[in-house]
Design a protein around this motif. Structure first.
Motif, short mmCIF file in Angstrom:
data_model
loop_
_atom_site.label_atom_id
_atom_site.label_comp_id
_atom_site.label_asym_id
_atom_site.label_seq_id
_atom_site.Cartn_x
_atom_site.Cartn_y
_atom_site.Cartn_z
N PRO B 182 0.83 -1.21 0.00
CA PRO B 182 0.00 0.00 0.00
C PRO B 182 0.87 1.26 0.00
CG PRO B 182 -0.14 -1.19 2.11
CD PRO B 182 0.62 -2.05 1.18
N SER B 183 0.42 2.25 -0.76
CA SER B 183 1.14 3.53 -0.83
C SER B 183 0.47 4.53 0.11
CB SER B 183 1.11 4.06 -2.26
OG SER B 183 1.48 5.42 -2.28
N ARG B 184 1.27 5.13 0.97
CA ARG B 184 0.74 6.12 1.89
C ARG B 184 0.45 7.43 1.17
NH1 ARG B 184 3.37 9.72 5.09
NH2 ARG B 184 5.29 8.95 4.16
N MET B 185 1.34 7.76 0.24
CA MET B 185 1.21 9.05 -0.44
C MET B 185 0.18 9.04 -1.56
SD MET B 185 4.77 11.01 -0.48
CE MET B 185 5.78 9.88 -1.41
N ASN B 186 -0.17 7.86 -2.01
CA ASN B 186 -1.17 7.75 -3.07
C ASN B 186 -2.32 6.92 -2.51
OD1 ASN B 186 0.45 8.75 -5.70
ND2 ASN B 186 1.81 7.56 -4.40
N GLU B 187 -3.27 7.61 -1.90
CA GLU B 187 -4.30 6.94 -1.09
C GLU B 187 -5.06 5.87 -1.84
OE1 GLU B 187 -7.00 9.59 0.82
OE2 GLU B 187 -5.39 10.74 1.77
N GLY B 188 -5.19 4.72 -1.20
CA GLY B 188 -5.98 3.64 -1.77
C GLY B 188 -5.30 2.93 -2.92
N GLN B 189 -4.05 3.30 -3.18
CA GLN B 189 -3.34 2.65 -4.28
C GLN B 189 -2.21 1.76 -3.76
OE1 GLN B 189 -2.28 5.87 -7.02
NE2 GLN B 189 -4.24 5.55 -8.02
N PHE B 190 -1.80 0.85 -4.60
CA PHE B 190 -0.82 -0.15 -4.20
C PHE B 190 0.27 -0.29 -5.26
CE2 PHE B 190 -3.15 -2.30 -0.72
CZ PHE B 190 -4.39 -1.71 -0.89
N LYS B 574 -4.11 3.04 9.66
CA LYS B 574 -4.90 4.22 9.36
C LYS B 574 -4.16 5.13 8.38
CE LYS B 574 -8.04 7.25 11.83
NZ LYS B 574 -9.26 6.53 11.43
N GLU B 575 -2.86 5.27 8.61
CA GLU B 575 -2.04 6.08 7.68
C GLU B 575 -2.09 5.54 6.26
OE1 GLU B 575 2.03 7.04 8.56
OE2 GLU B 575 1.16 9.04 8.82
N LEU B 576 -2.28 4.22 6.16
CA LEU B 576 -2.32 3.58 4.85
C LEU B 576 -3.74 3.48 4.31
CD1 LEU B 576 0.17 0.69 5.66
CD2 LEU B 576 0.63 2.68 4.22
N ASN B 577 -4.71 4.05 5.07
CA ASN B 577 -6.11 4.00 4.67
C ASN B 577 -6.61 2.58 4.49
OD1 ASN B 577 -4.79 6.57 2.96
ND2 ASN B 577 -6.54 7.01 4.26
N LEU B 578 -6.24 1.76 5.46
CA LEU B 578 -6.65 0.35 5.38
C LEU B 578 -7.31 -0.07 6.67
CD1 LEU B 578 -3.55 -1.38 3.79
CD2 LEU B 578 -5.76 -0.92 2.71
#
Lengths: 582, 582
Positions: B182-190, B574-578
């Motif tokens: 998971p990308s922290r800077m690109n929300e919801g993307q991997f 949470k930071e990773l929106n997961l």
């Protein structure tokens, strides 16, 4: 067989040979009765010739129809050129083509494949595979490959063993900025990608492999400053039964080997500065010593006169900028504006022109006599024709501002010569660093760094004073490597964790395996890690790392060519037992 | 300085020298008046001696108190041993110790650091750092380092450039079994971790770097069979303007270089078998040709007699097991049981004993005459004293069963000699493979493999018949490398994707960048990738890869030493929106 020779290979001695070449159409010149094509591959450019007299008419027509970047194969005879091109290695010859085959067509590329025209960063990154065809990028990648091969040759020759450590490791909450990897087979659990193989290389030392290295990718999920990458490459090294001096010798040898074998530059023993000395003399723990402009501290001679700004300052410090006494008032004002920019942050700047006739002209003439200024000149090493620039204020901030000015002036004066290499060691770093925001100390290198002998006790009373067995290797103003002698006993490591604010439980959960290992006979050990991307860039005479990386990411951590990162589908998330929470 | 010499270094010629050694206490022998200690490091063992006459009493006492795996430093004089040990390189000398310092204490290790005692897999993995101290593991890791260095030397010498491709790439749903990040800077993307750098190396070819290699970690999140790892290392290679023959020559050269430089074995040209021939002659596409026992097909001579089992079989095929005619009834029954085990899956086995006197004794004597059986012997190459084992049934299954039997018999007969190396190429693999479950064809190598010239049309009518420009390098019954000549034009690639069941949109979403690249002048290219873990194991004369990996994972993908993977905390999720969804 696609080719008998490369496009960089043919010389006079090949004249009259029948050859086969393959490559890209670099350029076409059509003079009507004759068509010349520059055929390009990784190795160079060879001129092809077709003409109305000697070439088949169909083939001449076909040659005319070729656009830039078509991939072709030709057969023909090497002939002497009528007008030779001494600027090209193959410039004495050309190929009179007898067969021409188009291997692949090409759309017109979005930018020309030339050394100077690159179409701008966005296009270059999107079409990186075309950008790599350009000499500047291609040569950097080849250079990187050569440097890494030399690194391996040297280290293998010194008895170092390259050991691959795992990429799927354990996430450490303290290590924030870990990239994590959900495990499908272990529900709800995650691996982390290593920020460095630090603990593994220490375990290899416990395991008795006393000279380890690895050229290895590391990962850090941090907000990217310019010229940082979320994945970067380190030359990671560790030695057991080694004192600091052993490590310094081994890796000074590495850099000497590289300078000698890459640039044919012989280097004497590297200068060594303590951290404190580096800050005092250059205002930086990674000083560029390709040039002088050393700091002259002026507290004793400039304070206690009537100039209040200096009297109230913790530090008054100057540098002598060579030849800049001739600066106009306007140029000096611009310089003062420059140091007052928020990025530098000085409040102002005092200057002294050391005129060619031995007189001085300063911005503080009403507070200081010529005798005073003569002392300033002595302290900063200023000679006739130089400009002394003086900053003042709180020690750390002032040093950092003057360091910025020193680098700027060196840049302007052309003193940062890319083909001059000035390595040095900076030693005796502080063990801990105060985080101004939280008021907490954290490890300046990492929590495994050992304090200088006898300084462990200071941790309670004056933690900022404790010096570490830690060292950086600095090259041309860049930290290219850093390391330390490690803690190798469980008690000291536990003490360190405590001082870094870990509870015993936290330390156990995160580093239990290392502390366990320390109980089974850990040898004294230490090491160093080099940032390969930067090392290669500096050895290549450049400051930015991006073009020494084949497929770099942009400042948002994106690969715009493949468009990653990207969404993944629900099924895949479900398999990983994850839900998006946006 | 911790040591003047290593523990493997001292010889007669050092007698009377004062030396300093550091290492681990390997063994202590206390004879009362004299104490011997074997001191061990990476390089060997040196004997230390302390005695009542020549040693200080305190030191003798201290020596007595040392337990196994203590880390110590000693100074002393090299002396000639009274009773020499010719089995140790340092066996002629010992050190009369004058100073002894304990560098670190050690708990009693959970298993002894000896070549033969390893405490079992679970303990070894948990305490891998101790396991690495054992010669068998340590030597494997050093061997691996040597092999990779030789690989690099050879490839660099051939003009190959090592280029690092990214680890954080794009997830491709088709590529299932991607590890995602998971990308922290690109929300919801991997991002995804690469299963191989396949597309990047092809882009490098488009970029004109015509000879690429990389020794690189790859990742696959699949249910682990024994001896598979979620992260594994490949020697990944690609060449442009190269035909299959160019690739075969280049990498046959690599293996020859390794055999010569690692084992001083000179090898002639590698045998080449087509895929079809390999299956026909050995029942396997990775035949072990260190020994014979080639398949003899018996359809023509064994069918149309009265033996129904054979008459109804698609294939009747046998091998001659050397010297096994002497097997007892019981031994043969056991062999029949062996081929009937579910892992092999044969229904039964027919055998023929070729007696020394020229007579035959078979399990089907009532159906076949001696003349018939003589034909069988001729077809399988059986000589007097051999046992012919015959299986029958559906072609693929029967071949695979007989191949298993062939390998088993070779193992039992000691024909799989670890110090004999028999490489070969297997060529002309099928392009597609039928997935029995889904009834869909998928790429046998990968979707970038090119079909043999002129066979593209067959894709519609007889997809299973299409042969590919694909090849494997096989060593001692293991596929150590595989590759192909790639598709290099957009149209063929689109046709392939279509036949593999990708919609144009799916193909574009996942491989758009590659298909785009193919439009800008892609050269013909091809390559190969070697599994380094296995290659090193086989060159090291072993079958399992785990002890050639410093820190392997177990069959659940866990690293039991560091206890990874593990939970991560809520804040990090949470930071990773997961969110976990268990």
């Amino acid at each position: 067989m696609y080719r008998s020779h490369t496009c960089g290979e043919l010389r006079d001695s090949h004249v009259n040979e029948e050859v086969t070449l393959s490559g890209w159409v670099h350029k076409t010149r059509d003079k009507g009765f004759v068509v010349w094509i520059d055929l390009r591959d990784r190795y160079g450019i060879t001129q092809l010739v077709f003409d109305g007299e000697r070439s088949d008419a169909d083939m001449l027509e076909k040659a005319r129809s070729l656009s830039r970047e078509y991939v072709i194969q030709v057969k023909g005879k090497v002939i002497e050129r009528a007008s030779k091109n001494p600027n090209m290695p193959t410039g004495n010859v050309e190929i009179l083509v007898t067969e021409l085959q188009v291997l692949n067509e090409a759309l017109l590329p979005p930018f020309t494949i030339e050394d100077q025209t690159d179409g701008g960063d966005d296009l270059r990154m999107k079409y990186r595979y075309l950008d790599i065809r350009r000499n500047p990028v291609k040569n950097n990648l080849i250079f990187r490959s050569q440097v890494t091969m030399e690194v391996r040759k040297y280290l293998a020759g010194q008895g170092f063993i390259e050991v691959e450590t795992p990429y799927l490791i354990k996430s450490t909450p303290e290590g924030a900025r870990d990239f994590v990897v959900p495990s499908r087979m272990n529900e709800g659990q995650f691996y982390a990608l290593p920020q460095s193989p630090q603990t593994f290389k220490q375990l290899l030392m416990v395991g008795g492999l006393d000279k380890y290295f690895q050229i290895v990718k590391c990962f850090r999920d941090e907000d990217l400053r310019a010229d940082r990458q979320p994945e970067f490459t380190q030359i990671d090294c560790e030695m057991a039964f080694a004192e600091q001096e052993d490590v310094l010798q081994a890796f000074e040898g590495l850099i000497k080997h590289l300078l000698k074998n890459i640039h044919q530059v012989e280097t004497g023993p590297f200068p060594r500065l303590t951290y404190d000395e580096a800050l005092r003399r250059y205002g930086s723990d990674k000083p560029d010593i390709r040039f002088g402009m050393e700091f002259g501290e002026l507290n004793k001679i400039a304070q206690h006169k009537d100039f209040k700004v200096f009297n109230s300052a913790e530090l008054v410090v100057g540098i002598a900028v060579p030849g800049a006494a001739s600066y106009s008032r306007k140029e000096i004002d611009a310089l003062i504006d420059w140091v007052r920019r928020p990025q530098v942050g000085a409040k102002g700047m005092v200057y002294v022109k050391c005129n060619e006739d031995g007189s001085f002209k300063s911005s503080v003439d009403k507070f200081y006599t010529a005798e005073d200024l003569e002392q300033w000149a002595a302290a900063t090493g200023a000679k006739a024709g130089d400009l002394i620039c003086v900053l003042s204020g709180e020690v750390n901030a002032t040093r950092s501002q003057l360091s910025a000015l020193r680098m700027e002036m060196a840049e302007r004066l052309g003193l940062r010569k890319p083909d001059v290499f000035a390595p040095l060691w900076v030693l005796d770093f502080p063990l801990l660093e105060l985080d101004e925001e939280t008021g907490r100390y954290h490890a300046m290198h990492h929590p495994f760094t050992s304090p200088k002998p006898g300084q462990l006790e200071l941790l309670d009373t004056a933690p900022g004073e404790v010096r570490a067995n830690a060292y950086d290797l600095v090259l041309n103003g860049n930290e290219i490597g850093g390391g330390s002698i490690r803690i190798h006993d469980k008690e000291t490591q536990a003490t360190m964790f405590k001082h870094l604010g870990f509870t015993p439980e936290e330390a156990r959960a995160q580093f239990g395996f290392l502390m366990d290992a320390f109980q089974y006979g850990a040898p004294p050990h230490g090491g160093i890690a080099f940032g390969l991307d930067r090392l290669v860039a500096i050895l290549g005479g450049q400051e930015t790392i991006r073009d020494f990386i084949a497929f770099p990411k942009n400042n948002s951590g994106r690969d715009v060519m493949i468009d990653a990162p990207a969404s993944i589908d629900e099924a895949q998330l479900k398999e990983l037992n994850l839900k998006l929470d946006l």
